[in-house]
Design an enzyme around this catalytic site. Structure first.
Site, PDB file in Angstrom:
ATOM      1  N   ILE A 480       0.827  -1.211   0.000  1.00  0.00           N
ATOM      2  CA  ILE A 480       0.000   0.000   0.000  1.00  0.00           C
ATOM      3  C   ILE A 480       0.861   1.260   0.000  1.00  0.00           C
ATOM      4  O   ILE A 480       0.421   2.337   0.404  1.00  0.00           O
ATOM      5  CB  ILE A 480      -0.978   0.012   1.186  1.00  0.00           C
ATOM      6  CG1 ILE A 480      -0.231  -0.023   2.529  1.00  0.00           C
ATOM      7  CG2 ILE A 480      -1.947  -1.161   1.085  1.00  0.00           C
ATOM      8  CD1 ILE A 480      -1.153   0.128   3.741  1.00  0.00           C
ATOM      9  N   GLY A 481       2.101   1.070  -0.482  1.00  0.00           N
ATOM     10  CA  GLY A 481       3.037   2.168  -0.508  1.00  0.00           C
ATOM     11  C   GLY A 481       4.094   2.048   0.555  1.00  0.00           C
ATOM     12  O   GLY A 481       4.975   2.905   0.683  1.00  0.00           O
ATOM     13  N   ARG A 642      15.339  -5.509  14.004  1.00  0.00           N
ATOM     14  CA  ARG A 642      16.218  -5.479  12.833  1.00  0.00           C
ATOM     15  C   ARG A 642      15.558  -4.661  11.727  1.00  0.00           C
ATOM     16  O   ARG A 642      14.410  -4.928  11.348  1.00  0.00           O
ATOM     17  CB  ARG A 642      16.470  -6.907  12.353  1.00  0.00           C
ATOM     18  CG  ARG A 642      17.532  -7.039  11.276  1.00  0.00           C
ATOM     19  CD  ARG A 642      17.626  -8.500  10.850  1.00  0.00           C
ATOM     20  NE  ARG A 642      18.747  -8.742   9.964  1.00  0.00           N
ATOM     21  CZ  ARG A 642      18.927  -9.889   9.293  1.00  0.00           C
ATOM     22  NH1 ARG A 642      18.046 -10.879   9.437  1.00  0.00           N
ATOM     23  NH2 ARG A 642      19.969 -10.042   8.501  1.00  0.00           N
ATOM     24  N   ASN A 645      15.153  -2.437   5.573  1.00  0.00           N
ATOM     25  CA  ASN A 645      15.568  -1.426   4.588  1.00  0.00           C
ATOM     26  C   ASN A 645      15.518  -0.057   5.256  1.00  0.00           C
ATOM     27  O   ASN A 645      14.453   0.552   5.349  1.00  0.00           O
ATOM     28  CB  ASN A 645      14.649  -1.459   3.370  1.00  0.00           C
ATOM     29  CG  ASN A 645      15.048  -0.450   2.297  1.00  0.00           C
ATOM     30  OD1 ASN A 645      16.042   0.268   2.437  1.00  0.00           O
ATOM     31  ND2 ASN A 645      14.279  -0.397   1.228  1.00  0.00           N
ATOM     32  N   PRO A 646      16.628   0.444   5.752  1.00  0.00           N
ATOM     33  CA  PRO A 646      16.612   1.712   6.479  1.00  0.00           C
ATOM     34  C   PRO A 646      16.028   2.873   5.684  1.00  0.00           C
ATOM     35  O   PRO A 646      15.412   3.765   6.267  1.00  0.00           O
ATOM     36  CB  PRO A 646      18.098   1.946   6.795  1.00  0.00           C
ATOM     37  CG  PRO A 646      18.719   0.594   6.767  1.00  0.00           C
ATOM     38  CD  PRO A 646      17.970  -0.175   5.717  1.00  0.00           C
ATOM     39  N   LYS A 647      16.203   2.857   4.383  1.00  0.00           N
ATOM     40  CA  LYS A 647      15.683   3.957   3.560  1.00  0.00           C
ATOM     41  C   LYS A 647      14.167   3.975   3.571  1.00  0.00           C
ATOM     42  O   LYS A 647      13.537   5.014   3.806  1.00  0.00           O
ATOM     43  CB  LYS A 647      16.200   3.826   2.126  1.00  0.00           C
ATOM     44  CG  LYS A 647      15.863   5.010   1.234  1.00  0.00           C
ATOM     45  CD  LYS A 647      16.542   4.882  -0.128  1.00  0.00           C
ATOM     46  CE  LYS A 647      16.275   6.117  -0.982  1.00  0.00           C
ATOM     47  NZ  LYS A 647      16.967   6.014  -2.302  1.00  0.00           N
ATOM     48  N   GLN A 652       8.738   5.472   6.318  1.00  0.00           N
ATOM     49  CA  GLN A 652       7.558   5.101   7.084  1.00  0.00           C
ATOM     50  C   GLN A 652       7.446   5.948   8.352  1.00  0.00           C
ATOM     51  O   GLN A 652       6.362   6.429   8.702  1.00  0.00           O
ATOM     52  CB  GLN A 652       7.626   3.624   7.459  1.00  0.00           C
ATOM     53  CG  GLN A 652       7.265   2.688   6.324  1.00  0.00           C
ATOM     54  CD  GLN A 652       5.807   2.793   5.946  1.00  0.00           C
ATOM     55  OE1 GLN A 652       4.918   2.418   6.695  1.00  0.00           O
ATOM     56  NE2 GLN A 652       5.548   3.342   4.774  1.00  0.00           N
ATOM     57  N   GLY A 718       5.340   0.708  10.222  1.00  0.00           N
ATOM     58  CA  GLY A 718       4.253   1.491   9.647  1.00  0.00           C
ATOM     59  C   GLY A 718       3.432   2.262  10.658  1.00  0.00           C
ATOM     60  O   GLY A 718       2.964   3.363  10.378  1.00  0.00           O
ATOM     61  N   GLU A 719       3.237   1.695  11.854  1.00  0.00           N
ATOM     62  CA  GLU A 719       2.338   2.316  12.826  1.00  0.00           C
ATOM     63  C   GLU A 719       3.079   3.190  13.848  1.00  0.00           C
ATOM     64  O   GLU A 719       2.616   4.266  14.218  1.00  0.00           O
ATOM     65  CB  GLU A 719       1.553   1.228  13.586  1.00  0.00           C
ATOM     66  CG  GLU A 719       1.089   0.055  12.760  1.00  0.00           C
ATOM     67  CD  GLU A 719      -0.133   0.343  11.911  1.00  0.00           C
ATOM     68  OE1 GLU A 719      -0.708   1.425  12.031  1.00  0.00           O
ATOM     69  OE2 GLU A 719      -0.491  -0.548  11.112  1.00  0.00           O
TER      70      GLU A 719
END
Length: 752
Positions: A480-481, A642, A645-647, A652, A718-719
């Site tokens: 969802i992005g 962990r 993907n840090p980017k 997020q 995400g949250e």
């Protein structure tokens, strides 16, 4: 159609977990090649436009569609009077994200139960004709009394029925909070309120339903779970799973709005079956306000402490809205019971029924509301006892989950406080309100903690490795992005030591291995663990073959003595003693290796509380004359296990912080209670943060190791980014002005 990463991946980059990696689907998105639900072409396509109801409660007395049917191109106007019968159009069907109660049924009968309810669907050969026809449909109503004001019905609030999967009711009281409050030297008694908010993703909800020659359906839907959409359609329309294929390769944002199938899906399927033609239904921006929202909430918090700030008692009671036909419930107050060490705690959560559509999960549901109230009250306590807000939280730090007594699988919240404060320069803060300024502008520094559950759900994945070293992995998850395409590609590439361009990940198709809804920050934990597991199975097969090869440099090696890199397996640190994956497969005459796994959470997780934690620090400037508030700096320190993907993870968190700023200062869906209708249902009047409102946001990822939470050791991002942000902003506003605003959003009329 299956959209994969085959055209997405950059070249020459090995997919190592923990390396900042650009989105593999980025090129498709920025060049317009990514297709969304309303962009798939269909032969002989009909366009459906929804007619929305104009009253909040009552019934339809008449519908006149004559003028609409006279429009060239309009073929049909579907209403409750002429809709086809349905095999299971009853009150028993529930999808995977349905609360207890009786789900809303579009076009079922003449009854109106909320304002904006769909009352008709105009079908035409062009969108323009359908839209014009919809404007000509005349609907007469018989209105009856309604109630949409939460404050007017708080006295009627009730404890919700226990019917929603995953709902955690507040734990039973521990100790005696009332007695402890009376004995406490310091009491903080406060009420906080939050308004209705709406999701407003960029892509509006849409469904394109294609009718195949045999009557089966191919559905392109905006959804956070293709399997949930499939389950809904088969359940409501009495179809078999093999008759319904749902595809959703790209989603233009959702934030929870795509967890439940929305009414445009139902109407599109209903019309397609009736007309025996493909149908597309797209909601307008205004209609995006006609289903689901973050519920308005009211909070009462009482804190009792000794003169040093040590918590002796805590009470948190919350009331949130729900609809009259379903009990929508969130985990709102439980955070207050687990966040801090306190022996006397009472928590209570109720809902109050209104004539509105059922609220809907929105980014960090429950925690966004409950932690705002808790962390605001903790700031009030810090001020009352003259203790630094960070020091107060460390003083009351909980080493175990206070609600359950369970240990945390990992908890680096102290490091979040320390590293976030250091990055922000918190030590330079003058604690006195109105003590910091730049000219005539008041400066405030505020902070708050954040908490969110780290969850894993059952998920499956399939992987196929070909002899040329190409790997195809698939699961019926969503993106969802959030960066799911990229994260899964990285996990697969890392596990087998392949370059990113050699890995293709496919999602968003109900024909793929099962996956949970994408929500709750559990996709990497759940689907990612399945992807890792299925690739490990392939790796085991390859290693067995490699050891048996003639003159193999790996003949005596153990699995823990080799590493997988560059499409090869080698003795650790000895690239001259290696074998190419393609050579290993050819040696055994293999053209492909195929594996499928079903991954479930390990039983040991039940012995722990698993959470993601954060500490957010905010600087605001408040104009002393006009009361306008501007956020100038934000530091968000995150303990999320962990980091895959840090980017993408940083993005997020930044997105969550932006929304938290919007919650604090901008977002509020206003209701005219006389009409029972949301009034600012557009981007012109529903205020959200824009670039000018958002400063540089500094994200700090705290190192955290967790071998309990899932095989990857990763927690969702995400949250957690939004949790606590509104409280940090509100606390900063108090520090700047000396005025405590407890009613969100903090608009200029509340600061002067």
């Amino acid at each position: 159609m299956k959209t994969t990463t085959s055209e997405m991946n950059g070249k020459g980059m090995e997919g190592r977990i923990g390396m900042p990696t650009s989105r593999v689907d980025g090129r498709l998105k920025v060049t317009g090649q990514a297709q969304y639900a309303a962009e798939f072409a269909a032969e002989d396509l009909l366009y459906g436009v929804v007619v929305s109801g104009a009253i909040a409660h009552g019934e339809i007395s008449a519908i006149d569609a004559a003028a609409a049917l006279a429009v060239d191109g309009v073929l049909h106007v579907m209403t409750h009077e002429n809709r086809p019968p349905l095999p299971r159009f009853d009150r028993s069907y529930r999808d995977d994200d349905t609360p207890s109660g009786s789900p809303f049924r579009a076009l079922y009968d003449e009854k109106i139960i909320y304002s904006g309810q769909p009352v008709a669907l105009v079908l035409a050969t062009s969108f323009e004709a359908a839209r014009h026809g919809a404007a000509l449909v005349k609907v007469s109503y018989k209105a009856t009394s309604h109630q949409t004001d939460l404050d007017a019905v708080q006295a009627d609030a009730y404890h919700p029925r226990q019917g929603k999967d995953g709902f955690q009711p507040p734990p039973k009281p521990r100790g005696d909070a009332d007695a402890a409050l009376k004995k406490a030297e310091i009491n903080v008694l406060a009420e906080y309120s939050t308004p209705v908010e709406h999701h407003n993703p960029m892509e509006m909800h849409a469904s394109t339903v294609m009718v195949d020659a045999d009557g089966s359906l191919t559905i392109y839907d905006k959804t956070q779970g293709v399997l949930n959409t499939q389950q809904y359609v088969t359940g409501v329309f009495g179809l078999k799973p093999e008759q319904v294929r749902v595809i959703s390769p790209f989603v233009g944002g959702a934030f929870g709005s795509g967890l439940r199938p929305q009414y445009q899906l139902f109407l599109a399927v209903l019309a397609a079956q009736e007309m025996k033609r493909s149908v597309r239904v797209v909601l307008t921006r205004q209609q995006m306000f006609s289903f689901g929202h973050r519920p308005a909430s009211r909070h009462q918090i009482a804190l009792g402490a000794d003169k040093t700030g040590k918590l002796l008692a805590l009470k948190h009671a919350a009331v949130a809205e729900t609809s009259r036909f379903e009990d929508y419930i969130e985990v709102v107050v439980n955070w207050s019971g687990s966040a801090y060490q306190c022996d006397n705690v009472t928590l209570d959560y109720k809902v109050a029924a209104l004539d509105v559509y059922t609220p809907l999960d929105m980014r960090a549901p429950g925690a966004t509301l409950g932690v705002y109230a808790l962390e605001s009250a903790m700031d009030e306590l810090a001020h009352a006892v003259h203790v630094d807000p960070v020091a107060l939280r460390l003083m009351n730090y909980a080493e175990k989950d206070q609600n359950t007594g369970k240990p945390f699988s990992s908890k680096e919240l102290k490091a979040c406080y320390e590293q976030g404060a250091a990055k922000f320069g918190w030590g330079k803060r003058d604690p006195a309100p109105r003590s910091m300024r730049r000219g005539k502008t008041l400066v405030g520094w505020g902070m708050a903690g954040g908490f969110w559950d780290a969850m894993q759900q059952p998920a499956s994945a399939k992987a196929v490795l070909s002899a040329d070293g190409k790997l195809a992995v698939s699961s019926a998850t969503a993106d969802i992005g959030t960066g799911t395409y990229t994260a899964m590609t990285m996990i697969a590439a890392d596990t087998l030591g392949l370059p990113l361009e050699n890995v293709v990940f496919t999602l968003g198709d109900s024909s793929l291995p099962q996956a949970p809804l994408e929500g709750g920050s559990w996709t990497v934990s759940s689907v990612g663990s399945a992807v890792k597991s299925v690739c490990e199975n392939i790796r085991k097969k390859l290693f067995t073959i490699a050891r048996a090869m003639p003159d193999s440099p790996l003949a005596k090696a153990g699995a823990d003595e080799v590493e997988w890199t560059g499409g090869r397996v080698q003795l650790a640190g000895q690239p001259d003693k290696s074998l190419a994956i393609s050579d290993i497969m050819r040696s055994d005459g293999l053209h492909r290796i195929e594996e499928t796994v079903d991954q479930s959470p390990e039983k040991k997780q039940k012995q722990y509380t698993m959470q993601t934690h954060s500490a957010v620090f905010v600087e605001v400037e408040v104009d002393e004359d006009f009361g306008t508030v501007a956020v100038k700096r934000v530091v968000s320190a995150i303990a999320g296990g962990r980091v895959i993907n840090p980017k993408a993870a940083r993005s997020q968190i930044v997105g969550g912080v932006v929304w938290g700023i919007g919650m604090a200062l901008h977002e509020e869906t206003l209701t005219d209670h006389a009409l029972g209708r949301f009034m600012n249902h557009s981007f012109a009047e529903y205020h959200i943060p824009v670039n000018a409102d958002i400063p540089d946001i500094d994200v700090v990822f705290v190192e955290e190791h967790d071998d309990i939470v899932n095989p990857l050791g990763a927690k969702g991002m995400g949250e957690i980014g939004i949790v606590g942000v509104a409280a940090a902003v509100a606390n900063a506003v108090f520090h700047a002005t000396g005025k405590r605003v407890r009613d969100l959003p903090i608009t200029l009329d509340k600061t002067v």
